[in-house]
Design a protein around this motif. Sequence first.
Motif, mmCIF file in Angstrom:
data_model
loop_
_atom_site.group_PDB
_atom_site.id
_atom_site.type_symbol
_atom_site.label_atom_id
_atom_site.label_comp_id
_atom_site.label_asym_id
_atom_site.label_seq_id
_atom_site.Cartn_x
_atom_site.Cartn_y
_atom_site.Cartn_z
ATOM 1 N N ASN A 74 0.839 -1.209 0.000
ATOM 2 C CA ASN A 74 0.000 0.000 0.000
ATOM 3 C C ASN A 74 0.864 1.246 0.000
ATOM 4 O O ASN A 74 0.598 2.218 -0.710
ATOM 5 C CB ASN A 74 -0.907 0.018 1.236
ATOM 6 C CG ASN A 74 -1.967 -1.051 1.185
ATOM 7 O OD1 ASN A 74 -2.112 -1.742 0.188
ATOM 8 N ND2 ASN A 74 -2.697 -1.191 2.276
ATOM 9 N N GLU A 75 1.918 1.187 0.805
ATOM 10 C CA GLU A 75 2.824 2.329 0.918
ATOM 11 C C GLU A 75 3.540 2.571 -0.409
ATOM 12 O O GLU A 75 3.721 3.709 -0.836
ATOM 13 C CB GLU A 75 3.830 2.052 2.040
ATOM 14 C CG GLU A 75 4.545 3.261 2.558
ATOM 15 C CD GLU A 75 3.644 4.318 3.158
ATOM 16 O OE1 GLU A 75 2.608 3.957 3.740
ATOM 17 O OE2 GLU A 75 3.970 5.501 3.009
ATOM 18 N N LYS A 78 1.583 4.229 -3.127
ATOM 19 C CA LYS A 78 1.319 5.665 -2.952
ATOM 20 C C LYS A 78 2.376 6.523 -3.627
ATOM 21 O O LYS A 78 2.194 7.715 -3.814
ATOM 22 C CB LYS A 78 1.309 6.007 -1.449
ATOM 23 C CG LYS A 78 0.068 5.559 -0.733
ATOM 24 C CD LYS A 78 0.119 5.973 0.728
ATOM 25 C CE LYS A 78 -0.857 5.151 1.547
ATOM 26 N NZ LYS A 78 -0.635 5.284 2.982
ATOM 27 N N THR B 209 -4.630 -0.264 -5.696
ATOM 28 C CA THR B 209 -3.648 -1.086 -4.979
ATOM 29 C C THR B 209 -4.130 -2.538 -4.953
ATOM 30 O O THR B 209 -5.264 -2.810 -4.585
ATOM 31 C CB THR B 209 -3.494 -0.581 -3.537
ATOM 32 O OG1 THR B 209 -3.489 0.834 -3.564
ATOM 33 C CG2 THR B 209 -2.226 -1.073 -2.930
#
Lengths: 340, 307
Positions: A74-75, A78, B209
């Motif tokens: 997820n990081e 980003k 994601t």
Amino acid sequence: MASCSFEDVLAKAERDEAEKLKGITVSKELDLEFDPGNLLAFDKNRIDTREFKDCKREDFLRSLARDNTQLLVNEIWKLPTERVEEVLVAKLPDPTTLLPREKPAPKPKPPTKWEQFAKLKGIQKKKKTNLVWDEVHKEWRRRWGYKRAKDDTKEWLIEVPENADPSEHQFNKRNKAKKERVARNEYNRLKNIARAQKIKVPGMGLAPTPRQSKAELAQAVNVAKISTASVGKFQDNLPKEKTPKNTGKKRKFQPLIGDFSSEKQKQLDLLKVMDSKKPRLDVTKAVNKQMREEDMESRHKNKKDFGKKGRRGKMSGKGKAGGKGPKGKGRKPQMKQGKR
Amino acid sequence: SKLLKGIVKAKTRRSKRFLQSREPKLTEGQKSSMIIRGGNSSETVSQALKDVYALKKPNAVLYKRKNMVRPFDDSTALEFFSKKSDCSLFLFGSHNKKRPNNLIFGRMFDFHVLDMFELGIERFVSLRDVKTDTCPEGTKPLLVFAGELFETDREHQRLRNLLTDFFCGPRVSAVRLAGLEHVLHFTALEGKIYMRSYKVLLKKSGCRTPRIQLQDMGPSFDFVMRRNHMASDDLYKTAHRQPRGVKPKKKKNISHDAFGTRLGRLHMQKQDLDKLQTRKMKGLRKRRGEQTAETAAAAAKAPRTDE
């Protein structure tokens, strides 16, 4: 139409969003520490040891890994992305974990003798062209190396210059000169390295080389002889050895009939110095003398009676010799007279 | 040595390039590692070394023959190997009755041992035993460390740093999002370290994601902490010292405000605003008729004051 009201639509949209995010949300007590530059994540949460022991260990570890990896991904998602050759790529920031180096940082090399000189004079490096026009072969050839433009070694004819010895071998002379240049270049290169590493290299002739001439050996012997505490004064000679008489400082005299103007100037300067009332002060000498005087005084202060006598005696001696010394150079400074 | 000092020059351009690649550089590339087999080693240890070598290819060398070395007693042999192969990371495997299935992870600074950690293998599952397809060679793995011991205990902190150094790949500026295939997960619990390696499957999720699913892959170890040799604090600090050219120069007069806009400051001399050269607006120029009216007004004023 009446069945779907405004609130229903909103609620449905919210539920859809939650569904979407359900896939990727992970709940943790403490947030993880991320280092996307290294693709690293650190989970500080306490691991439930009971759960670890009860359930199957592998499954527990796998689910823990899955959660942590999900958060890391997820990081990473980003981060800003771009397309490089039809591939989606995420640009990573600098890594935050400090890792030690392999080797210490390189030290800047000290400048060579030529570089120092060039810096002093302000000489810039000129960029040279790769190829040079060769008139003889009428084509562009490289500046140095194989098949270069002006190749000395390929000449089959060398004209003997007018002032040269006719029986001299010009080709040999050229070869020898080249060897000399190569040897000198190598010597200077090694001297630069020695200077860079601050290694002391002995002077000319003293470092042993394979073949040493008679003069070099003699010089080495002489240097070895005077390398004693008394500078070779008590060294015995070998049976047939003669002590060299020309050692010591040489006094250089000007030629009898030389530059008239310089001689005149020198004589006039001398007269000017003799004429001046003020003595020429050698500051270092004066200061050293002053310091010595003060040291003596401080020493004699402790020894009272003897010191007093000595001081007085000294002062009188100074008084006589003080003032202008011979030859007008003012060897003894005036300031001493004030002490009396 | 004479080569390094420059006294003996390299004779070919290839050898010169080789020597230049071994010189210390401002920004360092990837560290190579040497995987060494010790005096006596068991099946487990040999297989473990081969697996780690497979993980770390191509920046690794494997020394399969027996080397009678005791790293904790005398590290000069390791330092010699490191100098010859230009490797700063090492993994030494051995087996004896007192320390069965022993692996020593270590790193060097300036060809001298910086840190060494001895880990015993309690359980090992090799690459061969797991029947899944592996990632291609040289993929940069995702590293995850779990367990509060890695934060609180000093030895665990250093071990975490060492493992990061060992397993992180080359330093890259960008990474292909679809290429994040490999993850190494380290868990610290009660003095034991569990290392697992998984293949990452990116599944569709509702949003951009992806959802992660993991598949068992690769070597998995259950380590127990044994001896260690940690570098002294000042040696550790020296090893981290970066040369001057690396830090980006901070430009003065540039600041960022709360909104993130970049502001610059210019310093000017004092300007005489009356004599400023601005755009000439023809319409605003004084005309002749107006001028005479002004002078007349000025003249009218003057005699009045005189009176």
